[in-house]
Design an enzyme around this catalytic site. Structure first.
Site, PDB file in Angstrom:
ATOM      1  N   GLY A  64       0.767  -1.226  -0.008  1.00 56.04           N
ATOM      2  CA  GLY A  64      -0.079   0.013   0.018  1.00 56.04           C
ATOM      3  C   GLY A  64       0.992   1.173  -0.128  1.00 56.04           C
ATOM      4  O   GLY A  64       1.856   1.331   0.640  1.00 56.04           O
ATOM      5  N   ARG A  82      -3.342   8.475   2.543  1.00 55.47           N
ATOM      6  CA  ARG A  82      -3.747   9.084   3.699  1.00 55.47           C
ATOM      7  C   ARG A  82      -2.582   9.548   4.902  1.00 55.47           C
ATOM      8  O   ARG A  82      -3.099  10.481   5.453  1.00 55.47           O
ATOM      9  CB  ARG A  82      -5.079   8.563   4.525  1.00 55.47           C
ATOM     10  N   GLN A 121       4.422  -6.322  -6.196  1.00 60.33           N
ATOM     11  CA  GLN A 121       3.157  -6.193  -6.785  1.00 60.33           C
ATOM     12  C   GLN A 121       3.100  -4.983  -7.761  1.00 60.33           C
ATOM     13  O   GLN A 121       3.229  -3.780  -7.240  1.00 60.33           O
ATOM     14  CB  GLN A 121       1.909  -6.177  -5.659  1.00 60.33           C
ATOM     15  N   GLY A 125     -14.119  -5.029   6.740  1.00 56.41           N
ATOM     16  CA  GLY A 125     -14.942  -6.383   6.234  1.00 56.41           C
ATOM     17  C   GLY A 125     -15.696  -6.894   7.411  1.00 56.41           C
ATOM     18  O   GLY A 125     -15.194  -6.870   8.626  1.00 56.41           O
ATOM     19  N   ASN A 151     -13.315  -8.003  10.429  1.00 54.21           N
ATOM     20  CA  ASN A 151     -12.108  -8.801  10.012  1.00 54.21           C
ATOM     21  C   ASN A 151     -11.117  -7.704  10.202  1.00 54.21           C
ATOM     22  O   ASN A 151     -10.794  -6.475  10.019  1.00 54.21           O
ATOM     23  CB  ASN A 151     -12.311  -8.981   8.584  1.00 54.21           C
ATOM     24  N   LYS A 202      28.145  11.854  25.430  1.00 54.56           N
ATOM     25  CA  LYS A 202      28.135  11.457  24.175  1.00 54.56           C
ATOM     26  C   LYS A 202      29.281  10.267  23.928  1.00 54.56           C
ATOM     27  O   LYS A 202      30.548  10.875  24.028  1.00 54.56           O
ATOM     28  CB  LYS A 202      27.805  12.385  22.952  1.00 54.56           C
ATOM     29  N   ALA A 233      31.333  21.192  38.020  1.00 59.68           N
ATOM     30  CA  ALA A 233      30.488  21.943  37.210  1.00 59.68           C
ATOM     31  C   ALA A 233      31.044  22.716  36.111  1.00 59.68           C
ATOM     32  O   ALA A 233      31.967  23.297  36.191  1.00 59.68           O
ATOM     33  CB  ALA A 233      29.900  23.106  38.127  1.00 59.68           C
ATOM     34  N   ASN A 286      36.021  18.289  21.962  1.00 51.28           N
ATOM     35  CA  ASN A 286      36.186  16.911  21.465  1.00 51.28           C
ATOM     36  C   ASN A 286      36.441  17.316  19.923  1.00 51.28           C
ATOM     37  O   ASN A 286      36.843  16.244  19.010  1.00 51.28           O
ATOM     38  CB  ASN A 286      35.249  15.951  21.639  1.00 51.28           C
TER      39      ASN A 286
HETATM   40  C1  UD1 Z   1      -8.794  -5.126   4.482  1.00 56.15           C
HETATM   41  C2  UD1 Z   1      -9.664  -6.145   4.456  1.00 56.15           C
HETATM   42  C3  UD1 Z   1     -10.921  -5.836   5.487  1.00 56.15           C
HETATM   43  C4  UD1 Z   1     -10.510  -5.644   6.717  1.00 56.15           C
HETATM   44  C5  UD1 Z   1      -9.479  -4.664   6.778  1.00 56.15           C
HETATM   45  C6  UD1 Z   1      -8.906  -4.400   8.031  1.00 56.15           C
HETATM   46  C7  UD1 Z   1      -9.688  -7.132   2.030  1.00 56.15           C
HETATM   47  C8  UD1 Z   1     -10.259  -7.250   0.830  1.00 56.15           C
HETATM   48  N1  UD1 Z   1     -10.404  -6.491   3.127  1.00 56.15           N
HETATM   49  O1  UD1 Z   1      -9.507  -3.910   3.901  1.00 56.15           O
HETATM   50  O2  UD1 Z   1     -11.835  -7.254   5.564  1.00 56.15           O
HETATM   51  O3  UD1 Z   1     -11.620  -5.296   7.591  1.00 56.15           O
HETATM   52  O4  UD1 Z   1      -8.598  -4.736   5.794  1.00 56.15           O
HETATM   53  O5  UD1 Z   1      -8.015  -3.208   8.048  1.00 56.15           O
HETATM   54  O6  UD1 Z   1      -8.675  -7.947   2.151  1.00 56.15           O
HETATM   55  N2  UD1 Z   1      -2.525  -4.485   0.176  1.00 56.15           N
HETATM   56  C9  UD1 Z   1      -1.557  -4.735  -0.987  1.00 56.15           C
HETATM   57  N3  UD1 Z   1      -1.948  -4.762  -2.163  1.00 56.15           N
HETATM   58  C10 UD1 Z   1      -3.072  -4.596  -2.628  1.00 56.15           C
HETATM   59  C11 UD1 Z   1      -4.036  -4.135  -1.823  1.00 56.15           C
HETATM   60  C12 UD1 Z   1      -3.640  -4.080  -0.466  1.00 56.15           C
HETATM   61  O7  UD1 Z   1      -0.286  -5.223  -0.621  1.00 56.15           O
HETATM   62  O8  UD1 Z   1      -3.232  -4.651  -4.024  1.00 56.15           O
HETATM   63  C13 UD1 Z   1      -2.302  -4.413   1.353  1.00 56.15           C
HETATM   64  C14 UD1 Z   1      -2.206  -3.050   2.028  1.00 56.15           C
HETATM   65  O9  UD1 Z   1      -0.798  -2.603   1.956  1.00 56.15           O
HETATM   66  C15 UD1 Z   1      -2.588  -3.296   3.480  1.00 56.15           C
HETATM   67  C16 UD1 Z   1      -3.296  -4.553   3.313  1.00 56.15           C
HETATM   68  O10 UD1 Z   1      -2.957  -5.077   2.089  1.00 56.15           O
HETATM   69  O11 UD1 Z   1      -1.379  -3.424   4.228  1.00 56.15           O
HETATM   70  C17 UD1 Z   1      -4.926  -4.263   3.253  1.00 56.15           C
HETATM   71  O12 UD1 Z   1      -5.323  -3.511   2.431  1.00 56.15           O
HETATM   72  P1  UD1 Z   1      -6.176  -2.182   2.527  1.00 56.15           P
HETATM   73  O13 UD1 Z   1      -6.385  -1.756   1.052  1.00 56.15           O
HETATM   74  O14 UD1 Z   1      -6.044  -1.477   3.663  1.00 56.15           O
HETATM   75  O15 UD1 Z   1      -7.711  -3.164   2.565  1.00 56.15           O
HETATM   76  P2  UD1 Z   1      -8.969  -2.683   3.532  1.00 56.15           P
HETATM   77  O16 UD1 Z   1      -9.831  -1.970   2.354  1.00 56.15           O
HETATM   78  O17 UD1 Z   1      -8.410  -1.840   4.941  1.00 56.15           O
HETATM   79 MG    MG Z   2      -6.736  -0.925   5.477  1.00 56.52          MG
END
Ligand code: UD1
Ligand code: MG
Length: 453
Positions: free
Chosen positions: A14, A18, A78, A144, A174, A338, A367, A373
Protein backbone atom coordinates in the site's frame (compact mmCIF):
# COMPACT_ATOMS: atom_id res chain seq x y z
CA UNK A 1 -2.09 -32.01 6.95
CA UNK A 2 0.15 -32.00 10.02
CA UNK A 3 1.04 -28.89 11.97
CA UNK A 4 4.29 -27.57 10.57
CA UNK A 5 6.26 -24.38 10.33
CA UNK A 6 4.08 -21.88 8.44
CA UNK A 7 4.81 -19.57 5.54
CA UNK A 8 4.20 -15.98 6.60
CA UNK A 9 3.11 -13.48 3.96
CA UNK A 10 3.25 -9.81 4.94
CA UNK A 11 1.33 -7.34 2.77
CA UNK A 12 3.10 -4.01 2.50
CA UNK A 13 2.35 -2.79 -1.02
CA UNK A 14 0.00 0.00 0.00
CA UNK A 15 1.08 3.56 -0.77
CA UNK A 16 -0.71 4.90 2.26
CA UNK A 17 -2.09 7.99 0.53
CA UNK A 18 -3.84 9.13 3.70
CA UNK A 19 -0.52 9.50 5.52
CA UNK A 20 0.11 12.50 3.25
CA UNK A 21 3.80 11.66 3.22
CA UNK A 22 6.76 11.22 0.90
CA UNK A 23 7.63 8.12 2.91
CA UNK A 24 5.87 4.79 2.34
CA UNK A 25 3.28 4.25 5.06
CA UNK A 26 4.85 1.11 6.53
CA UNK A 27 8.11 2.97 7.27
CA UNK A 28 6.41 5.39 9.63
CA UNK A 29 7.46 4.57 13.16
CA UNK A 30 5.83 3.45 16.37
CA UNK A 31 8.12 3.55 19.42
CA UNK A 32 11.16 4.22 17.25
CA UNK A 33 10.64 1.27 14.91
CA UNK A 34 8.86 1.22 11.55
CA UNK A 35 5.45 -0.43 11.53
CA UNK A 36 6.92 -2.93 9.08
CA UNK A 37 9.75 -3.56 11.56
CA UNK A 38 7.20 -4.38 14.28
CA UNK A 39 5.47 -6.90 12.04
CA UNK A 40 8.81 -8.40 10.95
CA UNK A 41 9.74 -8.81 14.62
CA UNK A 42 6.40 -10.49 15.27
CA UNK A 43 7.10 -12.81 12.34
CA UNK A 44 10.60 -13.53 13.67
CA UNK A 45 9.03 -14.79 16.89
CA UNK A 46 7.02 -17.39 14.98
CA UNK A 47 8.74 -20.60 13.90
CA UNK A 48 8.14 -19.75 10.25
CA UNK A 49 9.48 -21.92 7.45
CA UNK A 50 9.68 -18.87 5.22
CA UNK A 51 8.84 -15.21 5.22
CA UNK A 52 7.50 -13.47 2.09
CA UNK A 53 6.89 -9.73 1.96
CA UNK A 54 4.83 -8.10 -0.79
CA UNK A 55 5.81 -4.51 -1.55
CA UNK A 56 4.87 -1.99 -4.21
CA UNK A 57 7.04 -0.84 -7.11
CA UNK A 58 9.77 1.77 -6.38
CA UNK A 59 9.96 0.90 -2.70
CA UNK A 60 13.73 0.45 -2.33
CA UNK A 61 13.71 1.87 1.17
CA UNK A 62 11.03 -0.63 2.18
CA UNK A 63 13.15 -3.45 0.73
CA UNK A 64 16.13 -2.10 2.70
CA UNK A 65 14.10 -2.14 5.91
CA UNK A 66 13.16 -5.78 5.23
CA UNK A 67 16.82 -6.68 4.60
CA UNK A 68 17.75 -4.99 7.90
CA UNK A 69 15.25 -6.87 10.06
CA UNK A 70 14.69 -10.08 8.14
CA UNK A 71 17.56 -10.77 5.76
CA UNK A 72 16.14 -14.22 4.97
CA UNK A 73 12.80 -12.86 3.75
CA UNK A 74 11.82 -13.10 0.10
CA UNK A 75 10.51 -9.84 -1.36
CA UNK A 76 7.83 -9.79 -4.05
CA UNK A 77 6.82 -6.68 -5.97
CA UNK A 78 3.13 -6.23 -6.77
CA UNK A 79 3.05 -3.99 -9.83
CA UNK A 80 -0.52 -2.72 -9.48
CA UNK A 81 -2.62 -2.79 -6.37
CA UNK A 82 -5.41 -5.03 -7.55
CA UNK A 83 -6.47 -6.16 -4.08
CA UNK A 84 -5.34 -8.27 -1.16
CA UNK A 85 -5.88 -11.61 -2.94
CA UNK A 86 -3.80 -10.39 -5.85
CA UNK A 87 -1.16 -9.22 -3.37
CA UNK A 88 -0.89 -12.66 -1.76
CA UNK A 89 -0.79 -14.26 -5.22
CA UNK A 90 2.18 -12.07 -6.07
CA UNK A 91 4.09 -14.40 -3.77
CA UNK A 92 2.81 -17.41 -5.76
CA UNK A 93 6.22 -19.08 -6.11
CA UNK A 94 6.61 -19.04 -2.33
CA UNK A 95 3.04 -20.34 -1.85
CA UNK A 96 3.57 -23.16 -4.34
CA UNK A 97 6.91 -24.16 -2.84
CA UNK A 98 5.35 -24.49 0.61
CA UNK A 99 3.17 -27.39 1.70
CA UNK A 100 2.06 -26.22 5.16
CA UNK A 101 0.05 -23.44 6.79
CA UNK A 102 0.09 -19.88 5.49
CA UNK A 103 -0.38 -16.82 7.73
CA UNK A 104 -1.16 -13.41 6.22
CA UNK A 105 -0.22 -10.27 8.17
CA UNK A 106 -0.57 -6.59 7.25
CA UNK A 107 2.44 -4.32 7.61
CA UNK A 108 0.25 -1.43 8.75
CA UNK A 109 -1.13 -3.31 11.76
CA UNK A 110 1.80 -3.14 14.19
CA UNK A 111 0.32 -4.03 17.58
CA UNK A 112 -0.55 -7.70 17.18
CA UNK A 113 0.94 -9.98 19.84
CA UNK A 114 2.49 -13.34 19.15
CA UNK A 115 0.05 -15.05 21.52
CA UNK A 116 -2.78 -13.91 19.24
CA UNK A 117 -1.10 -15.44 16.19
CA UNK A 118 -0.63 -18.60 18.26
CA UNK A 119 -4.40 -18.66 18.99
CA UNK A 120 -5.08 -18.38 15.28
CA UNK A 121 -2.84 -21.36 14.60
CA UNK A 122 -4.63 -23.34 17.31
CA UNK A 123 -7.88 -22.79 15.39
CA UNK A 124 -6.25 -24.53 12.42
CA UNK A 125 -5.14 -27.37 14.68
CA UNK A 126 -8.74 -27.62 15.89
CA UNK A 127 -9.87 -28.36 12.34
CA UNK A 128 -10.45 -25.03 10.61
CA UNK A 129 -9.14 -24.67 7.06
CA UNK A 130 -9.23 -20.88 7.38
CA UNK A 131 -8.88 -18.97 10.65
CA UNK A 132 -9.74 -15.28 10.68
CA UNK A 133 -8.67 -12.86 13.39
CA UNK A 134 -11.77 -10.85 14.24
CA UNK A 135 -12.65 -8.12 16.71
CA UNK A 136 -15.69 -6.26 17.96
CA UNK A 137 -15.41 -2.83 16.36
CA UNK A 138 -16.55 0.28 18.20
CA UNK A 139 -17.01 1.84 14.78
CA UNK A 140 -17.21 -0.89 12.12
CA UNK A 141 -17.28 1.56 9.21
CA UNK A 142 -14.89 0.52 6.47
CA UNK A 143 -14.09 -2.94 7.82
CA UNK A 144 -15.03 -6.28 6.33
CA UNK A 145 -17.91 -7.81 8.36
CA UNK A 146 -17.68 -11.37 9.60
CA UNK A 147 -20.94 -13.13 8.75
CA UNK A 148 -21.34 -16.12 11.00
CA UNK A 149 -23.73 -19.07 11.15
CA UNK A 150 -25.64 -20.04 14.29
CA UNK A 151 -22.93 -22.64 15.08
CA UNK A 152 -20.34 -19.84 15.20
CA UNK A 153 -18.66 -20.87 11.96
CA UNK A 154 -17.86 -18.21 9.41
CA UNK A 155 -20.02 -18.05 6.28
CA UNK A 156 -18.38 -15.15 4.50
CA UNK A 157 -16.56 -11.85 4.93
CA UNK A 158 -18.44 -8.96 3.40
CA UNK A 159 -16.46 -5.84 2.60
CA UNK A 160 -18.07 -2.64 3.85
CA UNK A 161 -18.72 -1.24 0.38
CA UNK A 162 -20.43 -4.43 -0.72
CA UNK A 163 -22.45 -5.01 2.45
CA UNK A 164 -26.23 -4.63 2.69
CA UNK A 165 -27.74 -2.34 5.33
CA UNK A 166 -28.42 -5.39 7.50
CA UNK A 167 -24.88 -6.73 7.10
CA UNK A 168 -23.48 -3.34 8.00
CA UNK A 169 -25.13 -3.64 11.40
CA UNK A 170 -22.72 -6.49 12.19
CA UNK A 171 -19.97 -5.24 14.49
CA UNK A 172 -17.76 -8.33 14.37
CA UNK A 173 -15.06 -7.29 11.90
CA UNK A 174 -12.09 -8.67 10.02
CA UNK A 175 -8.69 -7.54 11.31
CA UNK A 176 -7.02 -8.64 8.10
CA UNK A 177 -4.95 -11.36 9.73
CA UNK A 178 -5.78 -14.79 8.31
CA UNK A 179 -4.35 -18.27 8.57
CA UNK A 180 -4.88 -21.00 6.00
CA UNK A 181 -4.52 -24.75 6.02
CA UNK A 182 -5.74 -25.64 2.56
CA UNK A 183 -4.35 -28.02 -0.08
CA UNK A 184 -3.26 -25.20 -2.43
CA UNK A 185 -3.74 -21.59 -1.44
CA UNK A 186 -2.69 -20.28 -4.83
CA UNK A 187 -5.28 -22.48 -6.57
CA UNK A 188 -7.92 -21.22 -4.14
CA UNK A 189 -7.00 -17.56 -4.58
CA UNK A 190 -6.91 -17.89 -8.37
CA UNK A 191 -10.65 -18.52 -8.27
CA UNK A 192 -11.36 -15.15 -6.65
CA UNK A 193 -12.91 -12.61 -9.01
CA UNK A 194 -13.18 -8.83 -8.83
CA UNK A 195 -16.90 -8.30 -9.42
CA UNK A 196 -17.35 -6.05 -6.42
CA UNK A 197 -17.68 -2.40 -5.42
CA UNK A 198 -13.92 -1.75 -5.64
CA UNK A 199 -13.22 -4.03 -8.63
CA UNK A 200 -10.49 -5.59 -6.50
CA UNK A 201 -9.51 -9.18 -5.82
CA UNK A 202 -10.49 -9.60 -2.19
CA UNK A 203 -8.54 -12.10 -0.12
CA UNK A 204 -11.56 -12.21 2.15
CA UNK A 205 -13.58 -13.96 -0.60
CA UNK A 206 -11.54 -17.08 0.16
CA UNK A 207 -13.91 -17.75 3.06
CA UNK A 208 -17.05 -18.18 0.89
CA UNK A 209 -15.12 -20.08 -1.80
CA UNK A 210 -13.70 -22.42 0.83
CA UNK A 211 -17.12 -22.98 2.39
CA UNK A 212 -18.51 -24.04 -0.97
CA UNK A 213 -15.70 -26.62 -1.10
CA UNK A 214 -16.48 -27.85 2.42
CA UNK A 215 -13.56 -26.04 4.04
CA UNK A 216 -14.52 -24.72 7.47
CA UNK A 217 -13.58 -21.16 8.45
CA UNK A 218 -13.56 -20.04 12.06
CA UNK A 219 -13.09 -16.77 13.89
CA UNK A 220 -10.62 -16.04 16.67
CA UNK A 221 -11.36 -12.82 18.53
CA UNK A 222 -8.89 -10.33 19.99
CA UNK A 223 -9.22 -6.87 21.56
CA UNK A 224 -9.79 -4.07 19.08
CA UNK A 225 -6.70 -2.18 20.28
CA UNK A 226 -4.43 -4.96 19.12
CA UNK A 227 -5.56 -4.84 15.51
CA UNK A 228 -5.60 -1.10 15.02
CA UNK A 229 -4.74 -0.54 11.36
CA UNK A 230 -2.85 2.67 10.64
CA UNK A 231 -4.02 4.67 7.65
CA UNK A 232 -3.42 8.24 8.84
CA UNK A 233 -1.11 10.09 11.21
CA UNK A 234 -3.97 10.33 13.65
CA UNK A 235 -4.10 6.54 13.82
CA UNK A 236 -0.29 6.46 13.95
CA UNK A 237 -0.46 8.54 17.14
CA UNK A 238 -3.17 6.21 18.46
CA UNK A 239 -0.95 3.20 17.80
CA UNK A 240 1.92 4.97 19.57
CA UNK A 241 -0.29 5.66 22.57
CA UNK A 242 -1.49 2.07 22.79
CA UNK A 243 2.06 0.74 22.41
CA UNK A 244 3.36 3.09 25.12
CA UNK A 245 0.59 2.10 27.54
CA UNK A 246 1.50 -1.52 27.01
CA UNK A 247 5.23 -0.87 27.54
CA UNK A 248 4.64 1.18 30.72
CA UNK A 249 2.47 -1.53 32.17
CA UNK A 250 5.05 -4.17 31.35
CA UNK A 251 7.89 -2.12 32.90
CA UNK A 252 5.88 -1.70 36.11
CA UNK A 253 4.87 -5.36 36.25
CA UNK A 254 8.52 -6.28 35.73
CA UNK A 255 9.47 -4.29 38.83
CA UNK A 256 10.13 -0.66 37.86
CA UNK A 257 8.44 2.28 39.58
CA UNK A 258 7.02 4.86 37.20
CA UNK A 259 5.78 7.79 39.22
CA UNK A 260 3.79 9.26 36.36
CA UNK A 261 3.68 6.48 33.76
CA UNK A 262 1.75 8.45 31.15
CA UNK A 263 4.69 10.89 30.84
CA UNK A 264 7.38 8.26 30.22
CA UNK A 265 8.06 7.18 26.63
CA UNK A 266 9.89 3.99 25.74
CA UNK A 267 11.37 2.65 22.51
CA UNK A 268 10.68 -0.76 21.07
CA UNK A 269 13.99 -2.03 22.45
CA UNK A 270 14.21 -0.28 25.85
CA UNK A 271 15.38 -2.59 28.64
CA UNK A 272 14.48 -1.63 32.22
CA UNK A 273 15.78 -3.57 35.22
CA UNK A 274 14.15 -4.23 38.58
CA UNK A 275 13.72 -1.54 41.20
CA UNK A 276 14.49 1.17 38.71
CA UNK A 277 12.67 4.40 39.58
CA UNK A 278 11.66 6.66 36.72
CA UNK A 279 10.41 10.11 37.57
CA UNK A 280 8.03 12.06 35.30
CA UNK A 281 8.82 13.21 31.76
CA UNK A 282 11.54 10.89 30.59
CA UNK A 283 12.03 9.90 26.94
CA UNK A 284 13.88 6.74 25.96
CA UNK A 285 15.12 6.78 22.36
CA UNK A 286 16.39 3.62 20.72
CA UNK A 287 18.98 1.35 22.26
CA UNK A 288 18.78 2.20 25.97
CA UNK A 289 19.16 -0.18 28.88
CA UNK A 290 18.84 0.67 32.55
CA UNK A 291 20.25 -1.79 35.09
CA UNK A 292 18.69 -2.69 38.43
CA UNK A 293 18.19 -0.04 41.06
CA UNK A 294 19.06 2.95 38.90
CA UNK A 295 17.17 6.18 39.49
CA UNK A 296 16.13 8.37 36.59
CA UNK A 297 15.05 11.79 37.71
CA UNK A 298 12.61 14.01 35.86
CA UNK A 299 13.05 15.47 32.36
CA UNK A 300 15.75 13.28 30.82
CA UNK A 301 16.34 12.25 27.22
CA UNK A 302 18.32 9.10 26.40
CA UNK A 303 19.40 7.41 23.20
CA UNK A 304 21.87 4.57 22.63
CA UNK A 305 22.95 4.52 26.27
CA UNK A 306 23.62 1.94 28.94
CA UNK A 307 22.91 3.01 32.50
CA UNK A 308 24.59 0.89 35.18
CA UNK A 309 23.14 -0.55 38.37
CA UNK A 310 22.34 1.97 41.07
CA UNK A 311 23.26 4.96 38.89
CA UNK A 312 21.48 8.28 39.41
CA UNK A 313 20.75 10.34 36.34
CA UNK A 314 19.05 13.70 36.00
CA UNK A 315 17.02 15.77 36.38
CA UNK A 316 17.48 17.29 32.90
CA UNK A 317 20.24 15.01 31.65
CA UNK A 318 20.84 14.04 28.05
CA UNK A 319 22.58 10.78 27.22
CA UNK A 320 23.48 10.32 23.56
CA UNK A 321 24.61 7.26 21.60
CA UNK A 322 27.68 5.46 22.91
CA UNK A 323 27.17 6.47 26.53
CA UNK A 324 28.08 3.74 28.97
CA UNK A 325 27.59 4.57 32.63
CA UNK A 326 29.07 2.18 35.18
CA UNK A 327 27.36 1.29 38.40
CA UNK A 328 26.65 4.06 40.90
CA UNK A 329 27.60 6.79 38.43
CA UNK A 330 25.93 10.13 39.12
CA UNK A 331 24.92 12.45 36.32
CA UNK A 332 23.17 15.64 37.33
CA UNK A 333 21.27 18.50 35.76
CA UNK A 334 22.12 19.88 32.33
CA UNK A 335 24.82 17.33 31.61
CA UNK A 336 25.16 15.97 28.08
CA UNK A 337 27.17 12.81 27.46
CA UNK A 338 28.05 11.32 24.08
CA UNK A 339 30.18 8.31 23.15
CA UNK A 340 31.83 8.11 26.54
CA UNK A 341 32.43 5.48 29.17
CA UNK A 342 32.24 6.43 32.85
CA UNK A 343 33.62 4.02 35.43
CA UNK A 344 32.01 2.99 38.70
CA UNK A 345 31.06 5.88 40.94
CA UNK A 346 32.21 8.63 38.56
CA UNK A 347 30.29 11.90 38.85
CA UNK A 348 29.35 14.77 36.57
CA UNK A 349 26.73 16.58 38.54
CA UNK A 350 26.19 19.92 36.86
CA UNK A 351 26.25 21.67 33.50
CA UNK A 352 28.84 19.70 31.56
CA UNK A 353 29.51 18.33 28.09
CA UNK A 354 31.29 14.99 28.08
CA UNK A 355 32.05 13.80 24.54
CA UNK A 356 34.35 11.01 23.32
CA UNK A 357 35.75 10.38 26.78
CA UNK A 358 37.06 7.45 28.79
CA UNK A 359 36.50 8.36 32.41
CA UNK A 360 37.85 6.13 35.13
CA UNK A 361 36.11 5.07 38.33
CA UNK A 362 35.51 7.72 41.05
CA UNK A 363 36.45 10.63 38.75
CA UNK A 364 34.76 13.90 39.68
CA UNK A 365 33.91 16.18 36.79
CA UNK A 366 33.24 19.64 38.19
CA UNK A 367 30.43 21.98 37.21
CA UNK A 368 30.71 23.46 33.75
CA UNK A 369 33.45 21.16 32.48
CA UNK A 370 33.55 20.93 28.71
CA UNK A 371 35.22 18.21 26.69
CA UNK A 372 36.41 20.06 23.58
CA UNK A 373 36.32 16.99 21.37
CA UNK A 374 35.90 18.53 17.93
CA UNK A 375 38.30 20.73 16.00
CA UNK A 376 35.89 21.37 13.16
CA UNK A 377 37.26 18.42 11.19
CA UNK A 378 37.94 15.49 13.49
CA UNK A 379 36.73 14.14 16.82
CA UNK A 380 39.35 13.45 19.50
CA UNK A 381 39.28 11.52 22.75
CA UNK A 382 39.83 12.57 26.33
CA UNK A 383 41.04 10.05 28.88
CA UNK A 384 40.77 10.62 32.60
CA UNK A 385 42.40 8.16 35.01
CA UNK A 386 40.77 6.71 38.09
CA UNK A 387 40.09 9.09 40.96
CA UNK A 388 41.10 12.29 39.13
CA UNK A 389 39.40 15.56 40.07
CA UNK A 390 38.46 18.04 37.36
CA UNK A 391 37.74 21.47 38.82
CA UNK A 392 34.75 23.51 37.75
CA UNK A 393 34.73 25.40 34.47
CA UNK A 394 37.55 23.39 32.95
CA UNK A 395 37.99 22.96 29.20
CA UNK A 396 39.69 19.71 28.26
CA UNK A 397 41.00 20.18 24.73
CA UNK A 398 41.20 16.73 23.14
CA UNK A 399 43.20 14.69 22.45
CA UNK A 400 44.32 14.88 26.06
CA UNK A 401 44.97 12.57 29.01
CA UNK A 402 44.59 13.29 32.69
CA UNK A 403 46.50 10.82 34.89
CA UNK A 404 45.01 8.92 37.78
CA UNK A 405 44.34 10.85 41.00
CA UNK A 406 45.48 14.11 39.34
CA UNK A 407 43.82 17.49 40.04
CA UNK A 408 42.91 20.10 37.48
CA UNK A 409 42.36 23.56 38.97
CA UNK A 410 39.07 25.17 38.09
CA UNK A 411 38.94 27.49 35.12
CA UNK A 412 41.81 25.76 33.35
CA UNK A 413 42.05 25.20 29.63
CA UNK A 414 43.96 21.91 29.47
CA UNK A 415 45.76 21.27 26.19
CA UNK A 416 48.60 19.04 27.40
CA UNK A 417 48.55 15.68 29.18
CA UNK A 418 48.58 15.84 32.98
CA UNK A 419 50.64 13.18 34.83
CA UNK A 420 49.16 11.03 37.57
CA UNK A 421 48.99 12.65 41.01
CA UNK A 422 49.88 16.11 39.58
CA UNK A 423 48.05 19.42 39.89
CA UNK A 424 47.49 21.21 36.58
CA UNK A 425 46.57 24.88 36.68
CA UNK A 426 46.14 27.01 33.61
CA UNK A 427 44.99 30.54 34.48
CA UNK A 428 46.54 33.95 35.14
CA UNK A 429 47.69 34.86 38.64
CA UNK A 430 45.15 36.57 40.86
CA UNK A 431 45.84 40.18 41.92
CA UNK A 432 44.28 42.04 44.93
CA UNK A 433 44.06 45.81 45.48
CA UNK A 434 43.20 46.51 49.13
CA UNK A 435 40.62 49.27 49.68
CA UNK A 436 39.87 49.57 45.96
CA UNK A 437 36.12 48.96 46.27
CA UNK A 438 35.41 51.86 48.65
CA UNK A 439 37.43 54.29 46.52
CA UNK A 440 35.67 53.16 43.39
CA UNK A 441 32.22 53.58 44.92
CA UNK A 442 32.86 57.13 46.17
CA UNK A 443 34.37 58.18 42.84
CA UNK A 444 31.30 56.87 40.96
CA UNK A 445 28.90 58.49 43.45
CA UNK A 446 30.62 61.87 42.86
CA UNK A 447 30.31 61.46 39.08
CA UNK A 448 26.65 60.62 39.35
CA UNK A 449 25.94 63.62 41.60
CA UNK A 450 27.74 65.95 39.14
CA UNK A 451 25.60 64.63 36.28
CA UNK A 452 22.20 64.81 37.95
CA UNK A 453 22.80 67.94 40.06
C1 UD1 B 1 -8.91 -5.05 4.48
C2 UD1 B 1 -9.86 -6.24 4.45
C3 UD1 B 1 -11.02 -5.98 5.40
C4 UD1 B 1 -10.50 -5.69 6.79
C5 UD1 B 1 -9.49 -4.56 6.77
C6 UD1 B 1 -8.81 -4.45 8.12
C7 UD1 B 1 -9.77 -7.18 2.19
C8 UD1 B 1 -10.43 -7.27 0.87
N1 UD1 B 1 -10.34 -6.42 3.12
O1 UD1 B 1 -9.62 -3.94 3.94
O2 UD1 B 1 -11.90 -7.09 5.43
O3 UD1 B 1 -11.57 -5.38 7.65
O4 UD1 B 1 -8.46 -4.82 5.80
O5 UD1 B 1 -8.00 -3.33 8.16
O6 UD1 B 1 -8.74 -7.81 2.38
N2 UD1 B 1 -2.46 -4.43 -0.01
C9 UD1 B 1 -1.52 -4.82 -0.94
N3 UD1 B 1 -1.88 -4.88 -2.23
C10 UD1 B 1 -3.13 -4.60 -2.67
C11 UD1 B 1 -4.08 -4.18 -1.71
C12 UD1 B 1 -3.70 -4.12 -0.39
O7 UD1 B 1 -0.37 -5.10 -0.58
O8 UD1 B 1 -3.38 -4.70 -3.88
C13 UD1 B 1 -2.06 -4.37 1.41
C14 UD1 B 1 -2.10 -2.98 1.98
O9 UD1 B 1 -0.81 -2.37 1.89
C15 UD1 B 1 -2.47 -3.22 3.42
C16 UD1 B 1 -3.34 -4.48 3.35
O10 UD1 B 1 -3.00 -5.11 2.15
O11 UD1 B 1 -1.33 -3.51 4.22
C17 UD1 B 1 -4.83 -4.17 3.42
O12 UD1 B 1 -5.22 -3.38 2.32
P1 UD1 B 1 -6.30 -2.24 2.42
O13 UD1 B 1 -6.49 -1.66 1.08
O14 UD1 B 1 -5.96 -1.33 3.55
O15 UD1 B 1 -7.61 -3.09 2.78
P2 UD1 B 1 -8.91 -2.55 3.51
O16 UD1 B 1 -9.81 -1.92 2.52
O17 UD1 B 1 -8.54 -1.78 4.70
MG1 MG C 1 -6.75 -0.80 5.45
Amino acid sequence: MATSAPLIVILAAGKGTRMNSARPKVLHEVAGLSMLGHVLRLAAGIDAAKLAVVIGPDMDDVAAEIARHAPGAEVFVQQTQAGTADAVLTARTALDAHAGDVIVLYADTPLIESSTVAALRQALDAGAGIAVLGFEATDPDGYGRLLTASDGSLIAIREHKDASAEERRVTLCNSGVLAFRVPSLSAMLSRIGNANAKSEYYLTDAVAIGRADGIRASVVCCPEDEVLGVNSRVQLAQAEGLWQDRARRKAMLDGATLISPETVFFSFDTVIGRDVVIEPNVVFGRGVSVADGAEIKAFCHFEGARIGAGAEVGPFARLRPGTDLGSKVRIGNFVEIKNSVLGTGAKANHLSYVGDGSIGPRVNIGAGTIFCNYDGFFKHRTEIGEGAFIGSNTSLVAPVKIGRDAYVGSGSVITKDVPAEALALERSKQEERPGWAAKFRSMMARRKAAKTG
